[in-house]
Motif scaffolding. Sequence first.
Motif, PDB file in Angstrom:
ATOM      1  N   LEU A  86       0.772  -1.320   0.133  1.00 47.53           N
ATOM      2  CA  LEU A  86      -0.111   0.067  -0.099  1.00 47.53           C
ATOM      3  C   LEU A  86       0.902   1.306  -0.095  1.00 47.53           C
ATOM      4  O   LEU A  86       0.567   2.332  -0.610  1.00 47.53           O
ATOM      5  CB  LEU A  86      -0.970   0.167   1.100  1.00 47.53           C
ATOM      6  CG  LEU A  86      -2.283  -0.850   0.985  1.00 47.53           C
ATOM      7  CD1 LEU A  86      -2.749  -0.906   2.418  1.00 47.53           C
ATOM      8  CD2 LEU A  86      -3.060  -0.274   0.168  1.00 47.53           C
ATOM      9  N   ARG A  89       1.984   1.787  -3.326  1.00 49.03           N
ATOM     10  CA  ARG A  89       0.703   2.107  -4.187  1.00 49.03           C
ATOM     11  C   ARG A  89       0.939   0.917  -5.255  1.00 49.03           C
ATOM     12  O   ARG A  89       0.553   1.276  -6.497  1.00 49.03           O
ATOM     13  CB  ARG A  89       0.896   3.445  -4.949  1.00 49.03           C
ATOM     14  CG  ARG A  89       0.586   4.710  -3.892  1.00 49.03           C
ATOM     15  CD  ARG A  89       0.856   5.983  -4.798  1.00 49.03           C
ATOM     16  NE  ARG A  89       0.784   7.145  -3.757  1.00 49.03           N
ATOM     17  CZ  ARG A  89      -0.516   7.665  -3.163  1.00 49.03           C
ATOM     18  NH1 ARG A  89      -1.582   7.110  -3.385  1.00 49.03           N
ATOM     19  NH2 ARG A  89      -0.554   8.716  -2.657  1.00 49.03           N
ATOM     20  N   GLU A  93      -6.495   0.467  -3.973  1.00 45.20           N
ATOM     21  CA  GLU A  93      -6.750   1.558  -2.520  1.00 45.20           C
ATOM     22  C   GLU A  93      -7.849   0.665  -1.790  1.00 45.20           C
ATOM     23  O   GLU A  93      -8.035   0.729  -0.858  1.00 45.20           O
ATOM     24  CB  GLU A  93      -6.981   2.706  -3.002  1.00 45.20           C
ATOM     25  CG  GLU A  93      -5.785   3.481  -3.304  1.00 45.20           C
ATOM     26  CD  GLU A  93      -5.908   5.051  -3.350  1.00 45.20           C
ATOM     27  OE1 GLU A  93      -7.054   5.344  -3.208  1.00 45.20           O
ATOM     28  OE2 GLU A  93      -4.803   5.861  -3.825  1.00 45.20           O
TER      29      GLU A  93
END
Length: 454
Positions: A86, A89, A93
Amino acid sequence: MARMSWDKLLNNTRLGGRPPKSELGRSPFHSDHDKVIFSGAFRRLARKTQVHPLATNDHVHNRLTHSLEVACVGRTLGVRVGQALLNERLIPEQHSASDIGDIVQTACLAHDIGNPPFGHTGEEAIRHWFSNGVGARMIESLPFNEATDLRRFEGNAQGFRVLTTSEYHPNDGGMRLTYASLGAFIKYPWLAADAINRQRPVANKYGIYRSELAQFNEVADATGLLALGEGWRCRHPLANLMEVSDDFCYAILDLEDGVEMGILDWDKVFEILCLVLDDQQKNQLLKEIQGMKVGRRLSMVRGKVISAFVDAGATAFMNNHDQIMTGQALGILELCDQNVRDCVSAAKGLARDEIFQHPRKVELEIGAYSTISTLLDVSCAAAMDYVRKGGVADSKTRRVVELIGVDLKALDDNAGISNEYGAIMQVLDYVSGMTDNYAIHLARQFSGMGAERL
């Protein structure tokens, strides 16, 4: 070069294209975890051998306690990796680090769910029966791929069958887990015959029976596992986290059991485990455990060693993310720091040399061959006779197939495999699902030497 996509890898649709339920406080991946926990196949692991058959010492691991501990490590490792993904990225999400943790935890909980009674010896005993004497003659007319599944019975492939075929909804999706969790479960995403012919990265190991090829292809397509050959896909990236969590746990816990049973010397075990600790950590630990009983010492050391293992596993995964996502990595233990690799290797070596060859263990394992042979002699003969006569059976055969639960309709519905192979797979569902204790009991009953079951 082709790459897998995290969007597909985290597919929360259930086997059979079933949409996931929307539940307050429980994601589809957490639901997978609960489905495994509440299954009879998982519960029976409490009476299945981890390393020491029929151990009377309550502190020694069985398959259930081992699986729960692997799941704890796997969840921590999954959350750690999930948060790193996360932060960079790399995953959509809408997913959380906990989603990754839940998927890995589910795969870890289920990683031994297909193991037969008596652990790896049980696997070897089933293979031996189908490769010699009456068992070999019984399957000599089967197609090569089907016969190879039986001659090389594999707990990993049986586990995938439990999850997708035999548990909860027989022949209709099994546990109906999400594609992501099923993908993360498959450690060896190929068939038996190719592995036996040394045409796959790990010789003699495989994860899919011919009977579950359609389910495997469905999972692989839904999660976007890269095709490497016919009946062969790359691993789901999270399967690497499941595997290394298992490696970490049995490296430590087999040694713990050895100390607990008086087979291994504490100082020798402590020396191996300290390979992953720096001098300051080791010296501090020596002060903390001074004067403690051995059992408490093990608990103190275990926590620090597992923490070091998790750090190394998460770092190895993220450092090699590109290699993993292009299907080039098969396992991450060899990608970990050298001190971690040395610790795990030394622990496995000590267990192999001083635990696995212990006379008590060997004596019980030799007896397991006789137990498995008796069960298969009676069960397979009845099942084959029942199928070949189209359901017409004498009284003994009828009683045996009713006990096993041979389902002729399920055989007719499973296109692409022979009825004889399908019937034997149903027998193996029954026999491999037994606990150690029940296998011994039933073998005695089949031999006419048993006592009444209370």
